[in-house]
Scaffold this active site. Structure first.
Site, PDB file in Angstrom:
ATOM      1  N   GLU A 241     -22.480  14.716  -7.150  1.00 36.75           N
ATOM      2  CA  GLU A 241     -22.788  14.051  -5.883  1.00 36.75           C
ATOM      3  C   GLU A 241     -21.830  12.899  -5.624  1.00 36.75           C
ATOM      4  OE1 GLU A 241     -26.441  11.541  -3.749  1.00 36.75           O
ATOM      5  OE2 GLU A 241     -26.768  12.528  -5.684  1.00 36.75           O
ATOM      6  N   GLN A 278       6.409  -8.708   8.490  1.00 32.31           N
ATOM      7  CA  GLN A 278       6.184  -8.679   7.047  1.00 32.31           C
ATOM      8  C   GLN A 278       4.708  -8.535   6.715  1.00 32.31           C
ATOM      9  OE1 GLN A 278       6.548 -12.235   4.397  1.00 32.31           O
ATOM     10  NE2 GLN A 278       8.287 -11.115   3.517  1.00 32.31           N
ATOM     11  N   GLN A 335      -7.792  -4.155  11.789  1.00 31.98           N
ATOM     12  CA  GLN A 335      -7.219  -5.462  12.128  1.00 31.98           C
ATOM     13  C   GLN A 335      -5.814  -5.312  12.702  1.00 31.98           C
ATOM     14  OE1 GLN A 335      -8.891  -8.287  11.944  1.00 31.98           O
ATOM     15  NE2 GLN A 335      -7.237  -9.678  12.527  1.00 31.98           N
TER      16      GLN A 335
END
Length: 379
Positions: A241, A278, A335
Site C-alpha cells: 500500500e 539564480q 511559487q
C-alpha cells in the site's frame, strides 16, 4: 522480454489510453466532483486493472513494476484523483483477496475486478477511529450462517460506487486489535447505505464516501481470512500500500516539475526568462535532487518487496520521505508560477491541491514517524 521492455510496452499503451479516454474529460469530472462508473469498465477492457495478478483471473499477468508505473504516469499527468481510486481497487483490495482469500472468493471476485464489472473499496477509517485502528466501533456478530454488521466508516475512496468493500470490523469487542476481522461486503445486500459524497480540498473527482451498516446480514463465507486476524493482515499488506503512495508522490512531483520547467523557460520578467534567475535555477536543482533521492529509496524498497524483505518500518520511512517531498516540491513549483499558480487556469494549482492529502491518508506523517521511532528505540 525483459522487465524494462515490458514496462515500456505497457507505458506506451497506458499513455495512449489516458490521452484518448481520460484527459479530454478529466476537467469536467473534476468540476462535477465525479468520475463516471463506466470509466472502470473502460480501464478493464483496456487491460489496465489488476495487471500484475495471475493470468487465470483474466489479467495481464505482468510484473508488479507495471502496476506501479500506471499509477506513476497517472499522477505525472495530473490525474491524481483517478490514481487514488486505482490504487485502492487494483493495488490494495486485489492483493488482499489474492493473498488471504479462499479459492472460491478469488474465483468469484478477481475476474470481475479485472474487467471493471466490480469496483471495490477498503473501509477502515471511522468518524472516531482513523490511524488508531484498534479503536474502531463497527461490529460483526455471528448469527448462525451470517454475521450481522453494524457501524459506519468515513473518507472511503470509491465508497459511493463500490460493488464490494473490504470492511474491517470487531468480531470480539474485548480483544482490542486481536478482535478485528475482515469481510468482503457485497454492497447490494440490505442494510448498506452511503451518505452524501464528501467534497474535499483536492482530488475533486475521487469518489469519497461515508458508509453505514445497519443490521446488515452478510454470509459467513464473506469472512476474509481467519476471524480475529484482521490487524495482522492489515500489517502484512502495508508495504505494498505504501509503495503505491510513494510512487504516486514521485510521479506527481515529476509532473509538477515538468510543468514548472516549461513555464519558467517561456515566462519573462525584468527583461529575462524566469529560468535565468539564480533563485529559480537553484530551486529547480533542489527539487530535482530531492526527487531523485526519493526515487532511489523507492527503487531500493521495490527490490526488498520483490524479495519479501520489506518491513512495516521500511514502508513508513518510504511513505514519509516521498509524500513530504511531494508537498514541499509542489509548493516550490507553484511559487515559481507567481500569481498564475494560484489560478485554476494553470494545472499546477490542481497539483498543489491534490498533493495535500498524501501526508494524511494511508497513515499520517506523524504516525509514520512514530512507527519509525519504535523501530529505532524498540518500543
Amino acid at each position: 522480454m525483459s522487465d524494462n521492455d515490458e514496462i515500456q510496452l505497457f507505458r506506451d499503451m497506458v499513455l495512449r489510453f489516458l490521452e484518448q479516454e481520460i484527459i479530454p474529460h478529466y476537467d469536467d469530472w473534476e468540476a462535477n466532483h465525479h468520475t463516471p462508473r463506466e470509466v472502470w469498465k473502460t480501464m478493464g477492457q483496456a487491460g489496465l486493472l489488476l495487471v500484475d495478478l495471475p493470468e487465470e483471473y483474466g489479467t495481464a499477468g505482468a510484473n508488479f513494476s507495471v502496476a506501479q508505473m500506471i499509477q506513476e504516469e497517472m499522477c505525472r499527468l495530473g490525474l491524481h484523483a483517478l490514481a487514488t481510486g486505482y490504487n485502492i481497487h487494483a493495488n490494495i483490495v486485489a492483493p488482499y483477496i489474492l493473498n488471504i482469500g479462499t479459492d472460491e472468493q478469488k474465483q468469484y471476485w478477481l475476474p470481475k475486478m479485472a474487467s471493471g464489472d466490480v469496483l471495490t473499496a477498503l473501509a477502515m477509517t471511522e468518524p472516531g477511529a482513523g490511524s488508531d485502528v484498534a479503536a474502531m466501533r463497527t461490529t460483526a456478530e455471528r448469527d448462525g450462517d451470517n454475521y450481522i454488521l453494524n457501524g459506519s466508516k468515513t473518507f472511503i475512496t470509491n465508497g459511493n460506487m463500490a460493488d464490494m468493500i473490504i470492511v474491517t470490523a470487531k468480531t470480539d469487542s474485548t480483544a482490542g486489535a486481536k478482535g478485528i476481522s475482515l469481510f468482503l461486503v457485497d454492497t447490494s445486500l440490505p442494510g448498506f447505505s452511503t451518505g452524501n459524497p464528501i467534497h474535499k480540498i483536492g482530488q475533486h473527482s475521487s469518489d469519497t464516501a461515508e458508509l453505514f451498516f445497519e443490521d446488515m446480514r452478510i454470509p459467513t463465507d464473506a469472512l476474509l481470512g481467519a476471524e480475529g486476524q484482521g490487524f495482522v493482515y492489515l500489517m502484512q499488506e502495508l508495504p505494498r500500500e505504501r509503495l503505491g503512495c510513494a510512487i504516486q508522490a514521485i510521479g506527481h512531483a515529476q509532473g509538477a516539475l515538468d510543468l514548472t520547467v516549461e513555464y519558467v523557460t517561456d515566462r519573462k520578467a525584468f527583461g529575462q526568462r524566469i529560468g535565468q534567475f539564480q533563485n529559480t535555477r537553484f530551486k529547480l536543482a533542489e527539487c530535482q535532487t530531492e526527487l531523485e533521492m526519493c526515487r532511489a529509496l523507492f527503487e531500493k524498497h521495490m527490490e526488498k518487496f520483490a524479495r519479501d524483505e520489506m518491513t512495516v518500518i521500511d514502508a513508513a520511512m518510504l511513505k514519509l520521505a516521498a509524500t513530504e517531498m511531494q508537498l514541499k516540491m509542489v509548493n516550490e513549483c507553484l511559487q515559481l508560477f507567481g500569481g498564475y499558480g494560484y489560478t485554476d487556469e494553470y494545472p499546477i494549482s490542481r497539483f498543489y491541491r491534490d498533493a495535500r492529502v498524501q501526508t494524511i491518508y494511508a497513515g499520517s506523517s506523524e504516525i509514520m514517524k512514530e512507527v519509525i521511532a519504535r523501530g529505532i528505540l524498540g518500543r
